[in-house]
Design an enzyme around this catalytic site. Structure first.
Site, PDB file in Angstrom:
ATOM      1  N   GLU A 108     -12.662  -2.608  12.117  1.00 24.06           N
ATOM      2  CA  GLU A 108     -12.606  -1.768  10.909  1.00 24.06           C
ATOM      3  C   GLU A 108     -13.721  -2.112   9.919  1.00 24.06           C
ATOM      4  OE1 GLU A 108      -8.836  -2.080   8.907  1.00 24.06           O
ATOM      5  OE2 GLU A 108      -9.570  -1.127   7.090  1.00 24.06           O
TER       6      GLU A 108
ATOM      7  N   GLU B  69       0.820  -1.216   0.000  1.00 26.32           N
ATOM      8  CA  GLU B  69       0.000   0.000   0.000  1.00 26.32           C
ATOM      9  C   GLU B  69       0.857   1.270   0.000  1.00 26.32           C
ATOM     10  OE1 GLU B  69      -2.727  -0.679   3.323  1.00 26.32           O
ATOM     11  OE2 GLU B  69      -3.999  -1.881   2.007  1.00 26.32           O
TER      12      GLU B  69
ATOM     13  N   ASP C  84      -8.352  -9.134   4.177  1.00 25.99           N
ATOM     14  CA  ASP C  84      -8.120  -8.033   5.108  1.00 25.99           C
ATOM     15  C   ASP C  84      -9.197  -7.924   6.179  1.00 25.99           C
ATOM     16  OD1 ASP C  84      -7.057  -5.812   6.268  1.00 25.99           O
ATOM     17  OD2 ASP C  84      -7.753  -4.397   4.750  1.00 25.99           O
TER      18      ASP C  84
END
Ligand code: GCW
Length: 712
Positions: A427, A325, A399
């Site tokens: 998240e 990322e 993820d």
């Protein structure tokens, strides 16, 4: 105030009878009208030590006095904790370190700091519990029955003290104990994604707890409170900065600040770790390159490690997110992840520090499927890492989704230690707005059978090197506390911090036991209410999956990772969209990762690979993760896929509404402030669940061209 043993017993009896003792009004008679419970803000977490009322009776005989030997800061912490906790729970002041050892003394110590413990001659038993374990045993000293909490180290004794208190907090019998505990995993670490400017990446509980402008001179009391909470669970370290690391955390001025924090945590056994930015030699050191094979770079890391250990002698090591990322890494210089990890490992090795190198990499030149990339990159490098390099692997290959099959890297690295990274911040699981207990998610992961070394090779056993040899073991959690008064935003999100700590100590504990403990310590010991809350927690993750991403669907979100966005087809990378994953079209939905598809199933050991490969054997909870199915594909229920999908979303939204109702029924059993704060969030959750159901079904209906059946 010093009181005699007799006074203490009398006060305790009075307390058990519901009188006002030691400042507490204890309401023990259920038939009497209940006075409202005092309001609580959640700051005390699971360490409230609420008065035990009637239940205290059974503890009086065993806890008449506390005796904690030792002069260190850790011994002081044990003394304070035991005395204040037992006094609060039992009523009155429990005498501490009296000259005369009476019947019912709780003795805490190590052979090193306590003659009493030394004289017990438990050396061979203590040898078994290691440097962090402990023994809690009912025994006799002279002719006096006493309770001994013994360990080889003071940190072990601290963990033992918290364990003992937990027994009392949860109403367990303590008259006859013979407990031997040692943690199954060595590294039990919090991973904070905190930025130097005070924001937290994917943090939902306020700003960062670390006050960089005030450090090193001014120390917030929260630093010790945090370490105490960690120690109460056996968490033994924390990485304090974001994996998307600002290189300047390694600048000398900042290291001094970090060292001040490490000094506060040391007596609690919480070691300091930092995320290192791979380009630090350039960004902080002013070098022209960060190429790991460059001698100047290696020397820079060595000097930096020496400097850190000069300030923090027990520094744990570096966590690194490299070539992921947009982060710099060895591949930036044409080198491998092994080259990168090894240069840091060599710098830390003389000080016994470790490098945790994250496997969260997904360069799209490796494979078109993001789920396959880390396995391909890392298995190739197995055997090339230094002994103090650990590969840190997320529980699933994408993820932290509401549900993912376990990451195929578990069991696949034969020569490199692998630790698990899980995420408590929710998240993708409603952040701090939805009530989602993650103990069940993590148990599903830990209990997954990888078959790496034959049947029974579950992740928990692999992590604890019960199956494959490994010289380092651990589990870390991306974690949730921030500056919010209740630490985690949602009162129930505290349970995820708690569950992480308990599972890292013992991954074989059940999610239900952990939920039960946490509820008793955090909310109430009322058995009926405990069952209601525990059951509500136990079902909460499946409820969330049902109304967001059932049947193996994943990543149906946009950049905020909160709201439904299945239509999201535009992002800087294809694998950040939603359409890349669900591939809905008129002929069906799902990602074909089978042997006829992109072969991702082959990254799993047989027979797991074959189980996932075949729709007849693939658990339906993973169906659309591994298979692309027609809308009228027949599910095991007899329903078509479309109808089953609709049913799941409808069920999820209904379950969320039921959750809200159940919580309402607990009014009066929970103090009004926390009850209301949870209720307010449940209202958001119920509305969100309906939104997820409606928006997803409307969107997928455009492809399925089928009506949404009426829910039953
Ligand atoms: O889940 C993604 C998050 C990023 C995070 C990344 C990672 C810290 O959306 O915010 O970056 O994972 O784990 O590195």
């Amino acid at each position: 105030m010093k009181i005699s043993r007799r006074e203490f017993v009398e006060m305790s009896m009075a307390s058990a009878a519901g009188l006002c003792v030691g400042g507490y009004a204890i309401n023990s008679n259920a038939a009497e009208p209940q006075t409202p419970l005092p309001e609580e803000d959640g700051y005390k977490l699971w360490l409230r030590y609420a008065p035990l009322g009637d239940a205290a009776k059974k503890y009086h005989k065993v806890v008449q006095q506390i005796r904690v030997d030792g002069t260190s800061a850790t011994s002081g912490i044990i003394r304070d904790e035991l005395r204040s906790a037992t006094s609060a729970m039992l009523g009155g002041n429990v005498p501490l370190n009296e000259k005369v050892l009476v019947e019912g003394t709780v003795v805490v110590g190590t052979p090193g700091n306590s003659a009493l413990v030394r004289d017990l001659n438990w050396a061979s038993d203590l040898g078994v519990v290691g440097i962090e374990g402990f023994i809690i045993r009912s025994t006799r000293v002279g002719n006096k029955p006493v309770m001994v909490i013994a360990a080889d180290t003071e940190i072990g004794a601290l963990y033992g003290a918290f364990h003992f208190l937990r027994l009392m907090q949860t109403g367990q019998p303590i008259e006859k104990l013979d407990i031997t505990e040692r943690p199954a995993l060595e590294l039990r670490l919090m991973n904070h994604w905190d930025n130097p400017n005070g924001t937290i990446e994917r943090g939902y509980a306020g700003r960062s707890m670390w006050q960089w402008n005030d450090l090193p001179g001014k120390l917030s009391p929260r630093y010790a409170d945090y370490a105490r909470a960690c120690a109460s669970l056996g968490i033994n370290g924390a990485v304090i900065n974001n994996v998307n690391a600002d290189a300047h955390i390694l600048a000398t001025d900042n290291l001094r600040k970090v060292a001040a924090l490490a000094d506060v945590w040391r007596p609690y056994g919480v070691r300091m770790y930092l995320c290192a930015n791979f380009a630090a030699p350039v960004r902080v050191g002013g070098l022209a390159t960060a190429d790991p094979l460059d001698k100047g770079v290696a020397d820079w890391w060595k000097a930096k490690a020496d400097e850190i250990y000069g300030l923090i002698p027990d520094f744990g090591g570096f966590l690194v997110k490299a070539n992921s990322e947009g982060q710099p890494g060895p591949k930036t210089y044409g080198r491998t992840h092994a080259d990168g990890a090894n240069v840091l490992a060599d710098a830390l090795a003389p000080h016994k520090g470790n490098v945790m190198w994250r496997a969260f990499v997904y360069d799209d030149d490796i494979d078109p499927d993001r789920a396959k990339r880390a396995y391909i990159e890392f298995t190739k490098l197995d055997g090339q890492f230094r002994p103090n390099v650990i590969i840190q692997v997320k529980n699933g290959a994408i993820d932290f989704q509401p549900r993912e099959p376990f990451h195929p890297l578990f069991g696949a690295m034969k020569q490199t230690p692998v630790i698990a990274e899980i995420q408590a911040t929710q998240e993708y699981l409603g952040q701090a707005k939805h009530l989602v207990y993650l103990g069940t998610l993590w148990k599903e992961f830990l209990d997954s059978d990888t078959h790496a070394m034959g049947s029974g090779s579950i992740v928990a056993k692999l992590l604890a090197r019960k199956i494959q040899p490994s010289h380092l073991t651990g589990m870390v959690s991306v974690t949730n506390p921030g500056l919010d008064t209740n630490w985690c935003g949602h009162h129930f999100s505290q349970s995820n911090w708690y569950a992480f700590g308990r599972l890292a100590w013992n991954p074989e504990l059940s999610a239900e036991k952990i939920a039960d403990e946490w509820t008793r310590m955090t909310f109430t010991n009322d058995d009926k209410a405990v069952v209601v809350i525990r059951d509500l927690m136990m079902g909460s993750r499946e409820t969330f999956v049902n109304y967001t991403m059932p049947l193996g669907l994943h990543h149906l979100i946009g950049g905020d990772h909160y709201a439904p966005q299945p239509w999201n087809d535009r992002a800087p990378r294809a694998d950040w969209t939603a359409t890349y994953y669900h591939k809905a079209a008129e002929d069906g939905i799902g990602f074909d990762r089978t042997k006829r598809g992109d072969h991702a199933v082959e990254q799993y050991f047989p027979p797991v690979c074959d189980t996932f490969n075949d729709t007849n054997t693939c658990p339906e909870k993973y169906l659309l993760w591994f298979h692309r199915c027609a809308w009228d594909y027949r599910m095991k229920s007899g329903k078509t896929l479309w109808d089953e999908l609709c049913a799941k979303y409808q069920q999820g939204a209904e379950q969320a509404a039921a959750l809200q109702k159940t919580w309402q029924s607990l009014a009066g059993t929970i103090d009004s402030r926390r009850h209301k704060e949870v209720a307010d969030r449940l209202a958001i959750q119920v509305a969100d669940a309906a939104k997820w159901r409606d928006q997803i079904l409307e969107y997928f209906g455009r492809f399925s061209k089928r009506p949404v059946p009426q829910s039953s």
